[in-house]
Motif scaffolding. Structure first.
Motif, PDB file in Angstrom:
ATOM      1  N   ARG A 198       0.797  -1.190  -0.114  1.00 59.31           N
ATOM      2  CA  ARG A 198      -0.075  -0.069  -0.102  1.00 59.31           C
ATOM      3  C   ARG A 198       0.901   1.255   0.056  1.00 59.31           C
ATOM      4  O   ARG A 198       0.661   2.092  -0.952  1.00 59.31           O
ATOM      5  CB  ARG A 198      -0.712   0.081   1.174  1.00 59.31           C
ATOM      6  N   VAL A 199       1.907   1.678   1.013  1.00 60.41           N
ATOM      7  CA  VAL A 199       2.610   2.583   0.918  1.00 60.41           C
ATOM      8  C   VAL A 199       3.836   2.722  -0.190  1.00 60.41           C
ATOM      9  O   VAL A 199       4.079   3.814  -0.395  1.00 60.41           O
ATOM     10  CB  VAL A 199       3.089   2.728   2.513  1.00 60.41           C
ATOM     11  N   TRP A 200       4.259   1.612  -0.420  1.00 61.16           N
ATOM     12  CA  TRP A 200       5.372   1.632  -1.295  1.00 61.16           C
ATOM     13  C   TRP A 200       4.991   1.355  -2.874  1.00 61.16           C
ATOM     14  O   TRP A 200       5.657   1.791  -3.709  1.00 61.16           O
ATOM     15  CB  TRP A 200       6.634   0.710  -0.758  1.00 61.16           C
ATOM     16  N   ALA A 201       4.282   0.370  -2.938  1.00 60.95           N
ATOM     17  CA  ALA A 201       3.966  -0.359  -4.189  1.00 60.95           C
ATOM     18  C   ALA A 201       2.597  -0.192  -4.841  1.00 60.95           C
ATOM     19  O   ALA A 201       1.796   0.370  -3.901  1.00 60.95           O
ATOM     20  CB  ALA A 201       4.202  -2.053  -3.996  1.00 60.95           C
ATOM     21  N   ASP A 202       2.626   0.178  -6.128  1.00 54.95           N
ATOM     22  CA  ASP A 202       1.449   0.111  -6.948  1.00 54.95           C
ATOM     23  C   ASP A 202       1.518  -0.443  -8.344  1.00 54.95           C
ATOM     24  O   ASP A 202       2.143  -0.085  -9.106  1.00 54.95           O
ATOM     25  CB  ASP A 202       1.182   1.872  -7.328  1.00 54.95           C
ATOM     26  N   PRO A 203       1.008  -1.416  -8.360  1.00 53.42           N
ATOM     27  CA  PRO A 203       0.840  -2.536  -9.554  1.00 53.42           C
ATOM     28  C   PRO A 203       0.209  -1.679 -10.697  1.00 53.42           C
ATOM     29  O   PRO A 203       0.526  -2.199 -11.947  1.00 53.42           O
ATOM     30  CB  PRO A 203      -0.088  -3.615  -9.223  1.00 53.42           C
ATOM     31  N   ALA A 204      -0.531  -0.833 -10.523  1.00 55.77           N
ATOM     32  CA  ALA A 204      -1.052  -0.065 -11.592  1.00 55.77           C
ATOM     33  C   ALA A 204      -0.201   1.058 -12.145  1.00 55.77           C
ATOM     34  O   ALA A 204      -0.651   1.818 -13.214  1.00 55.77           O
ATOM     35  CB  ALA A 204      -2.410   0.424 -11.199  1.00 55.77           C
ATOM     36  N   ASP A 205       0.916   1.216 -11.813  1.00 59.02           N
ATOM     37  CA  ASP A 205       1.934   2.180 -12.263  1.00 59.02           C
ATOM     38  C   ASP A 205       2.895   1.574 -12.773  1.00 59.02           C
ATOM     39  O   ASP A 205       3.291   0.473 -12.675  1.00 59.02           O
ATOM     40  CB  ASP A 205       2.246   3.098 -10.870  1.00 59.02           C
ATOM     41  N   ALA A 206       3.438   2.319 -13.790  1.00 58.11           N
ATOM     42  CA  ALA A 206       4.467   1.608 -14.769  1.00 58.11           C
ATOM     43  C   ALA A 206       5.964   1.514 -14.150  1.00 58.11           C
ATOM     44  O   ALA A 206       6.726   0.416 -14.362  1.00 58.11           O
ATOM     45  CB  ALA A 206       4.777   2.666 -15.789  1.00 58.11           C
ATOM     46  N   THR A 207       6.022   2.215 -12.756  1.00 57.23           N
ATOM     47  CA  THR A 207       7.068   1.998 -12.117  1.00 57.23           C
ATOM     48  C   THR A 207       6.956   0.867 -11.122  1.00 57.23           C
ATOM     49  O   THR A 207       8.002   0.488 -10.376  1.00 57.23           O
ATOM     50  CB  THR A 207       7.550   3.360 -11.314  1.00 57.23           C
ATOM     51  N   GLY A 208       5.717   0.489 -10.877  1.00 57.78           N
ATOM     52  CA  GLY A 208       5.595  -0.520  -9.812  1.00 57.78           C
ATOM     53  C   GLY A 208       5.621   0.330  -8.394  1.00 57.78           C
ATOM     54  O   GLY A 208       5.517  -0.575  -7.398  1.00 57.78           O
ATOM     55  N   LYS A 209       5.705   1.508  -8.232  1.00 60.22           N
ATOM     56  CA  LYS A 209       5.951   2.080  -7.114  1.00 60.22           C
ATOM     57  C   LYS A 209       5.087   3.274  -6.666  1.00 60.22           C
ATOM     58  O   LYS A 209       4.543   3.915  -7.899  1.00 60.22           O
ATOM     59  CB  LYS A 209       7.180   2.510  -6.771  1.00 60.22           C
ATOM     60  N   THR A 210       4.616   3.885  -5.664  1.00 59.27           N
ATOM     61  CA  THR A 210       4.051   4.838  -5.450  1.00 59.27           C
ATOM     62  C   THR A 210       5.106   5.976  -5.570  1.00 59.27           C
ATOM     63  O   THR A 210       6.222   5.947  -5.537  1.00 59.27           O
ATOM     64  CB  THR A 210       3.437   4.978  -3.936  1.00 59.27           C
ATOM     65  N   PRO A 211       4.449   7.573  -5.580  1.00 63.43           N
ATOM     66  CA  PRO A 211       5.441   8.616  -5.949  1.00 63.43           C
ATOM     67  C   PRO A 211       6.506   8.705  -4.892  1.00 63.43           C
ATOM     68  O   PRO A 211       7.913   8.829  -5.412  1.00 63.43           O
ATOM     69  CB  PRO A 211       4.477   9.682  -6.054  1.00 63.43           C
ATOM     70  N   ASN A 212       6.313   8.575  -3.657  1.00 63.91           N
ATOM     71  CA  ASN A 212       7.591   8.667  -2.758  1.00 63.91           C
ATOM     72  C   ASN A 212       7.609   7.368  -1.983  1.00 63.91           C
ATOM     73  O   ASN A 212       7.777   7.325  -0.539  1.00 63.91           O
ATOM     74  CB  ASN A 212       7.137  10.146  -1.727  1.00 63.91           C
ATOM     75  N   ALA A 213       8.011   6.344  -2.538  1.00 64.98           N
ATOM     76  CA  ALA A 213       7.621   5.039  -2.142  1.00 64.98           C
ATOM     77  C   ALA A 213       8.890   4.931  -0.876  1.00 64.98           C
ATOM     78  O   ALA A 213       8.460   4.747   0.229  1.00 64.98           O
ATOM     79  CB  ALA A 213       8.113   4.002  -2.976  1.00 64.98           C
ATOM     80  N   ASP A 214       9.839   5.225  -1.091  1.00 62.14           N
ATOM     81  CA  ASP A 214      11.063   4.717  -0.289  1.00 62.14           C
ATOM     82  C   ASP A 214      10.974   5.637   1.134  1.00 62.14           C
ATOM     83  O   ASP A 214      11.069   5.294   2.136  1.00 62.14           O
ATOM     84  CB  ASP A 214      12.466   4.779  -0.783  1.00 62.14           C
ATOM     85  N   LYS A 215      10.949   6.685   0.783  1.00 57.32           N
ATOM     86  CA  LYS A 215      10.734   8.005   1.948  1.00 57.32           C
ATOM     87  C   LYS A 215       9.695   7.525   2.797  1.00 57.32           C
ATOM     88  O   LYS A 215       9.358   7.606   4.132  1.00 57.32           O
ATOM     89  CB  LYS A 215      10.639   9.192   1.479  1.00 57.32           C
ATOM     90  N   ASP A 216       8.221   7.347   2.121  1.00 51.59           N
ATOM     91  CA  ASP A 216       7.210   7.091   2.910  1.00 51.59           C
ATOM     92  C   ASP A 216       7.236   5.806   3.444  1.00 51.59           C
ATOM     93  O   ASP A 216       6.598   5.658   4.896  1.00 51.59           O
ATOM     94  CB  ASP A 216       5.891   7.145   1.919  1.00 51.59           C
ATOM     95  N   LEU A 217       7.673   4.606   3.232  1.00 52.51           N
ATOM     96  CA  LEU A 217       8.027   3.463   3.779  1.00 52.51           C
ATOM     97  C   LEU A 217       8.787   3.477   4.978  1.00 52.51           C
ATOM     98  O   LEU A 217       8.414   3.088   6.108  1.00 52.51           O
ATOM     99  CB  LEU A 217       8.440   2.408   2.864  1.00 52.51           C
ATOM    100  N   LYS A 218      10.061   4.351   4.891  1.00 48.57           N
ATOM    101  CA  LYS A 218      10.701   4.468   5.968  1.00 48.57           C
ATOM    102  C   LYS A 218      10.376   5.340   7.200  1.00 48.57           C
ATOM    103  O   LYS A 218      10.142   4.719   8.179  1.00 48.57           O
ATOM    104  CB  LYS A 218      11.871   5.200   5.559  1.00 48.57           C
ATOM    105  N   GLN A 219       9.448   6.195   6.866  1.00 51.46           N
ATOM    106  CA  GLN A 219       8.684   7.047   7.744  1.00 51.46           C
ATOM    107  C   GLN A 219       7.607   6.269   8.373  1.00 51.46           C
ATOM    108  O   GLN A 219       7.388   6.295   9.689  1.00 51.46           O
ATOM    109  CB  GLN A 219       8.377   8.275   7.388  1.00 51.46           C
ATOM    110  N   SER A 220       7.031   5.459   7.606  1.00 47.83           N
ATOM    111  CA  SER A 220       6.052   4.648   8.146  1.00 47.83           C
ATOM    112  C   SER A 220       6.440   3.440   9.122  1.00 47.83           C
ATOM    113  O   SER A 220       5.788   3.414  10.036  1.00 47.83           O
ATOM    114  CB  SER A 220       5.328   3.819   6.992  1.00 47.83           C
ATOM    115  N   LEU A 221       7.592   3.111   8.878  1.00 48.54           N
ATOM    116  CA  LEU A 221       8.156   1.935   9.562  1.00 48.54           C
ATOM    117  C   LEU A 221       8.822   2.443  11.075  1.00 48.54           C
ATOM    118  O   LEU A 221       8.419   1.869  12.124  1.00 48.54           O
ATOM    119  CB  LEU A 221       9.032   1.133   8.764  1.00 48.54           C
ATOM    120  N   GLU A 222       9.257   3.655  10.866  1.00 47.89           N
ATOM    121  CA  GLU A 222       9.679   4.087  12.082  1.00 47.89           C
ATOM    122  C   GLU A 222       8.555   4.687  13.035  1.00 47.89           C
ATOM    123  O   GLU A 222       8.867   4.377  14.088  1.00 47.89           O
ATOM    124  CB  GLU A 222      10.412   5.674  11.895  1.00 47.89           C
ATOM    125  N   ARG A 223       7.464   4.871  12.539  1.00 46.26           N
ATOM    126  CA  ARG A 223       6.317   5.192  13.204  1.00 46.26           C
ATOM    127  C   ARG A 223       5.733   3.981  13.933  1.00 46.26           C
ATOM    128  O   ARG A 223       5.256   3.801  15.123  1.00 46.26           O
ATOM    129  CB  ARG A 223       5.156   5.949  12.449  1.00 46.26           C
TER     130      ARG A 223
END
Length: 339
Positions: A198-223
């Motif tokens: 949900r926070v990192w991946a997007d199968p409907a996007d050509a990149t397979g990722k959300t726009p700020n995937a790495d930063k958002d996941l890092k912050q989410s896991l820290e929380r």
């Protein structure tokens, strides 16, 4: 409490194609110590035994007895029964009442399986059938938690966010609901796919990722590490997924009209951990490290899978899935330096 590997019965193959006893046998042969029993497996076993397309409650309970006997014979502990679907937040009060009655049967099934945990995936019915009011969602879940608390032994509930759930689609929303339910027998199942998906991946996007995937996941896991109460993590599932070669939108082989892309992706293209040869690409290990190393989780770790490979025919399917799942567990055990 030490770390133990588990697998879900459905991960070993579709119920209508692969015998439950055989799947249990293959899970044990591969070296698993625990298993999640999928209700669909019991339902199909009951249909086979009864010769009816509408097995009775007694038929289902008899199937649970047979599954328990198989698990005992193979040295497997049933770590949970799942999935109790489409319950919380319903606008249809009559349907909710029917599900309360269904839960009473699930309590009996859990007793027959000698498990104390029922998993409830967050509702993913269309938004017009559900409320987004967290107080109502929590009240619905508190009702079944109180029912479970009155059972002997007490039944626990592991609530799980799905990355395509209508409203509770992140671990943050899941944790907020768990806090509002505020019952000792109500906690969470944390799943690496559903968190990263949900926070990192997007199968409907050509990149397979959300726009700020790495930063958002890092912050989410820290929380997560800072906020979640470990006592509320009842068990965890570690699983990865394939990166789509093209966006999962209309025209894609996995696309289903009206079905969220992440749900279609989940049903068709999950992989076990570390299966890079099968296209695995999620930062699933990072999520697992936050739960295991960051929160300090110990206990059963389930190698879960949903995939189109589960629908293949042949006795080799449960064998291959069990073997793949155990290979993933061994690498996971080594890389996280588990006890």
């Amino acid at each position: 409490m030490s770390y133990q590997p588990a697998i879900m019965s459905a991960s070993l193959g579709r119920a209508w194609l692969h015998n439950l006893d055989y799947k249990i046998e293959q899970a044990a042969k591969a070296g698993f110590k625990g298993i999640e029993i999928f209700y669909e497996d019991l339902d199909y076993a009951a249909r086979e035994a009864s010769g009816s397309d509408s097995p009775s409650a007694e038929d289902i309970l008899n199937a649970a007895d047979r599954a328990h006997e198989s698990c005992q014979a193979q040295g497997l502990e049933v770590i949970g029964l799942q999935p109790f679907l489409f319950y919380e937040g319903l606008k249809d009060c009559e349907q909710q009442a029917k599900l309360i009655e269904k839960m009473k049967l699930w309590f009996q099934i859990a007793k027959r399986l000698e498990t104390d945990t029922i998993q409830i995936p967050a509702n993913f019915l269309p938004a017009d059938q559900l409320t987004d009011d967290l107080d109502i969602i929590a009240a619905d879940l508190r009702q079944v938690a109180d029912m479970g608390a009155a059972e002997s032994p007490v039944v626990r509930f592991a609530y799980e966010n799905l990355c395509w759930s209508t409203y509770i689609d992140t671990w943050e929303k899941l944790w907020e609901v768990v806090k509002r339910v505020d019952r000792p027998n109500f906690g969470m199942c944390l799943d690496t796919f559903n968190i990263a998906g949900r926070v990192w991946a997007d199968p409907a996007d050509a990149t397979g990722k959300t726009p700020n995937a790495d930063k958002d996941l890092k912050q989410s896991l820290e929380r997560m590490v800072a906020e979640v109460d470990l006592a509320k993590v009842f068990y965890i599932q570690v699983v990865d997924a394939e990166r789509m070669e093209s966006p999962l939108v209309s025209g894609h082989p996995f696309h289903v009209d009206g079905q969220p892309a992440r749900m279609s992706w989940s049903r068709n293209a999950r992989t076990f951990m570390y299966e890079n040869d099968r296209g695995a690409y999620l930062p699933a290990e990072d999520v697992a490290k936050a739960i295991v190393n960051g929160l300090g989780y110990k206990g059963y770790i389930s190698m879960e899978l949903f995939s189109r490979t589960m629908a293949e025919t042949g006795e080799h399917v449960p064998v291959e899935h069990a073997t793949r799942g155990m290979a993933a567990w061994k690498k996971f055990h080594q890389r996280l330096q588990l006890e």
